[in-house]
Design a protein around this motif. Sequence first.
Motif, PDB file in Angstrom:
ATOM      1  N   ALA A  11       0.916  -1.203   0.042  1.00 13.83           N
ATOM      2  CA  ALA A  11      -0.153   0.258   0.211  1.00 13.83           C
ATOM      3  C   ALA A  11       0.814   1.338  -0.065  1.00 13.83           C
ATOM      4  O   ALA A  11       0.573   2.222  -0.125  1.00 13.83           O
ATOM      5  N   VAL A  12       1.684   1.488   0.673  1.00 19.92           N
ATOM      6  CA  VAL A  12       2.619   2.252   0.357  1.00 19.92           C
ATOM      7  C   VAL A  12       3.813   2.191  -0.086  1.00 19.92           C
ATOM      8  O   VAL A  12       3.859   3.990  -0.605  1.00 19.92           O
ATOM      9  N   LEU A  13       3.841   1.320  -1.020  1.00 16.48           N
ATOM     10  CA  LEU A  13       5.057   1.880  -2.308  1.00 16.48           C
ATOM     11  C   LEU A  13       3.795   2.350  -3.238  1.00 16.48           C
ATOM     12  O   LEU A  13       4.113   3.424  -4.238  1.00 16.48           O
ATOM     13  N   LEU A  14       2.968   1.225  -3.628  1.00 20.48           N
ATOM     14  CA  LEU A  14       1.602   1.846  -4.565  1.00 20.48           C
ATOM     15  C   LEU A  14       1.721   3.306  -4.327  1.00 20.48           C
ATOM     16  O   LEU A  14       1.346   4.387  -5.166  1.00 20.48           O
ATOM     17  N   ALA A  15       1.142   3.659  -3.100  1.00 18.85           N
ATOM     18  CA  ALA A  15       1.173   5.313  -2.964  1.00 18.85           C
ATOM     19  C   ALA A  15       1.922   6.481  -3.596  1.00 18.85           C
ATOM     20  O   ALA A  15       1.290   7.650  -3.791  1.00 18.85           O
ATOM     21  N   ILE A  16       2.909   5.470  -3.564  1.00 23.35           N
ATOM     22  CA  ILE A  16       4.596   6.654  -3.501  1.00 23.35           C
ATOM     23  C   ILE A  16       3.874   7.172  -5.432  1.00 23.35           C
ATOM     24  O   ILE A  16       4.995   7.998  -5.639  1.00 23.35           O
ATOM     25  N   VAL A  17       4.137   6.256  -6.366  1.00 18.37           N
ATOM     26  CA  VAL A  17       4.387   5.842  -7.031  1.00 18.37           C
ATOM     27  C   VAL A  17       2.408   5.969  -7.862  1.00 18.37           C
ATOM     28  O   VAL A  17       2.941   7.032  -9.103  1.00 18.37           O
ATOM     29  N   LEU A  18       1.514   5.873  -7.779  1.00 13.49           N
ATOM     30  CA  LEU A  18       0.464   6.502  -7.724  1.00 13.49           C
ATOM     31  C   LEU A  18      -0.108   8.044  -7.672  1.00 13.49           C
ATOM     32  O   LEU A  18      -0.928   8.775  -7.914  1.00 13.49           O
ATOM     33  N   PHE A 134       6.409  10.290 -11.634  1.00 10.98           N
ATOM     34  CA  PHE A 134       5.607   8.731 -11.611  1.00 10.98           C
ATOM     35  C   PHE A 134       6.480   7.932 -12.615  1.00 10.98           C
ATOM     36  O   PHE A 134       6.663   6.714 -11.797  1.00 10.98           O
ATOM     37  N   SER A 135       6.971   8.663 -13.513  1.00 15.35           N
ATOM     38  CA  SER A 135       7.325   7.519 -15.249  1.00 15.35           C
ATOM     39  C   SER A 135       9.126   7.313 -14.425  1.00 15.35           C
ATOM     40  O   SER A 135       8.775   5.990 -14.311  1.00 15.35           O
ATOM     41  N   MET A 136       9.739   7.698 -13.533  1.00 14.70           N
ATOM     42  CA  MET A 136      10.776   7.558 -13.316  1.00 14.70           C
ATOM     43  C   MET A 136      10.695   6.981 -11.278  1.00 14.70           C
ATOM     44  O   MET A 136      11.783   5.611 -11.541  1.00 14.70           O
ATOM     45  N   LEU A 137       9.915   6.857 -11.231  1.00 14.42           N
ATOM     46  CA  LEU A 137       9.035   5.963  -9.985  1.00 14.42           C
ATOM     47  C   LEU A 137       9.111   4.831 -10.315  1.00 14.42           C
ATOM     48  O   LEU A 137       9.394   3.879  -9.486  1.00 14.42           O
ATOM     49  N   MET A 138       8.426   4.775 -11.094  1.00 14.05           N
ATOM     50  CA  MET A 138       8.118   3.101 -11.820  1.00 14.05           C
ATOM     51  C   MET A 138       9.305   2.249 -12.287  1.00 14.05           C
ATOM     52  O   MET A 138       9.637   0.822 -12.337  1.00 14.05           O
ATOM     53  N   LEU A 139      10.303   3.562 -13.277  1.00 15.91           N
ATOM     54  CA  LEU A 139      11.714   2.732 -13.324  1.00 15.91           C
ATOM     55  C   LEU A 139      12.363   2.058 -12.493  1.00 15.91           C
ATOM     56  O   LEU A 139      12.762   0.966 -12.470  1.00 15.91           O
TER      57      LEU A 139
END
Length: 706
Positions: A11-18, A134-139
């Motif tokens: 949940a925390v990691l999804l919140a970071i990227v989303l 967002f794109s860089m965090l997904m990477l």
Amino acid sequence: MPGVVHQISNAVLLAIVLAPLLGAILAGLFGKPLGRVGAQSVTILGVATSFALSAWVMWQLVVQGAQPFNENVYTWFQVGGLHANVGFMIDNLTAMMMVVVTFVSLLVHIYTIGYMADDPGYQRFFSYISLFTFSMLMLVMANNFLQLFFGWEAVGLVSYLLIGFWFKRPSAIFANLKAFLVNRVGDFGFLLGIAGVLFWFGSLDYGTVFANAPTIAHTTVAVFSGHDWSVPTLICICLFIGAMGKSAQVPLHVWLPDSMEGPTPISALIHAATMVTAGIFMVARMSPLFELSHTALNFVLFIGATTAFWTGLIGMVQNDIKRVVAYSTLSQLGYMTVALGVSAYSAAIYHLMTHAFFKALLFLAAGSVIIGMHHEQDMRKMGGLRKFMPITFWTSLVGTLALVGTPFFAGFYSKDTIIEAAAEHAHEAHDWIATYGYYAVLLGAFVTAFYSFRLLYLTFFGTPRWHDAAPAGYVAPEADSVEHEAELAHEHEADHGHGHDDHAHDPHESPWVVTVPLVLLAIPSVVIGFLTVGPMLFGTDVLGQHKQLPFFLGSIDVPAAHDVVGKLAAEFHGPVAYALAGFMGPAFWLALAGFLLATVMYWWKPELHVKARKLFALPVRILERKYGADDLWIGGFAGGGLLLGRLSRATDEKVIDGVFVNGSASVIDIAAGLLRKTQSGYLYHYAFAMILGLIAMLAVIIRFWQ
């Protein structure tokens, strides 16, 4: 500590990227009803949320001792035994990148409020930069190659949108197309590398690939008949070609200086925290693969050394304030790549971190100067600005001292370590590539100091030149440059609402939304190296007195025989002793020489640089032409594609349409026209034709009868 492992949750990691993605969607799709304040608020809140949670994750890993996180959270698709997942690998390397990306992005968002205040595309710009985050965090958070490729292409797409943000300007459209096309060349190699990983490992998951990497160490493949290639070498070189595009390494570097056509905030974001750092991060993450190929590492080292020194030279002759900083980025990326090539991955990532702070500072300071100068970017038309823009001047000075590697500043600890690592590698390797790499980064210290202080003197010192029709030492640009400058001036007036009358006013300090980010970036540019060099690079506490586990243990895999940073750690006795020793190193004295030369030529005796330009006219011309790299790409690669398109069009029109389609129709038309003339409608004509036919038939029969 019991239970700490479970504190880093999906949940925390999804919140970071989303969170940045949500801000980008709201500002992009609902920007008009939200208004300017609403758009800036949702995007800043989203990035601030990501930064706070990223800092919390790093705290859990580094201080609380939480275990690294590596789990899949969503399945894209499954084909046979191949699973395509969205997942996160969170270790110290990832956590540090997350904090750097979100912190710099947050300050760029705040800075944008002031810089883009008069721009009609205000909401659209906030949407783009939030999407970039967002794109860089997904990477960087990916745990598999497919998600890495998604983030890789997403940052490329958003950079295309941002470089061409002022899409009414032809030069901006040219620049974003150039960036897009050059990166497609690199991405083709990157995709081949990923395909190689899938073919030989049967998986795209990092953990699976890294665990099985030794099994292909001696595997070969015949790329060309009769010529066997090492599989690790082939995979790593293909992956690094992708990094050459994203991280702007020679010869795929030509897009980065032109990215200055975008607004200054995005220049800072691209050059400091996103896009160009992606390639450096990727190679460091792939260290278990690269350590299997000495050839691939030598290739990385050669490309990095060439970029570090030769592109830095171009920065010495640039007059656009943003382009000087852009060529500085190229050179510093070369330093990071050299570190990767000598297996000093931790030094490369450490320089990436420190560079993010002082390079973002220098770009945003350049933007502050541009605001104060009413959107003038030519340093030859500035001068004396330290009296009018004191905050911008002092923060620029801090960024400059960090960039040139002044002892005790952040850039010294990372940059000097790379130079020392290159020296250690050259001592052990005894080959020309290692020696070339060392001297390239060593001499680069002189070049960096010269162009950095040249920028400082032309901008902030000397006699104000913004009222001069032709400033002292002003050399008229070429015809195409004049046209380009006129075009820029016109576009700046149209985009920002400033006319020529503004130049009659004195420069002014920028508003607080611009200067506060400068101060917040200046602080880590001074202290972050001192506080982190021991823990992050050399496995000690802050003061270098007690040994502890290496920061990147488990994130970066380097055999003991190749661990040059580990060998340097034996001589590390704390940040103070390290900085004091730096005063005696050759890099410091070369940087001092560059500083003194710039001081003499651009402050004490400014007429000298005019004489020097005439004396060294040919080298200056070569540097201004960027070694012909643009000509090669535009005339060779792009021109070759255009020529191929014209040949294809000519073949289609002249051969396919002209001969086969239109030609066959013409033949039938001609034959029909001839036959039509034989149908006169007179009986005696037909009788005459029958008699001629009968005679011809009898002649043939008699001939064959005989």
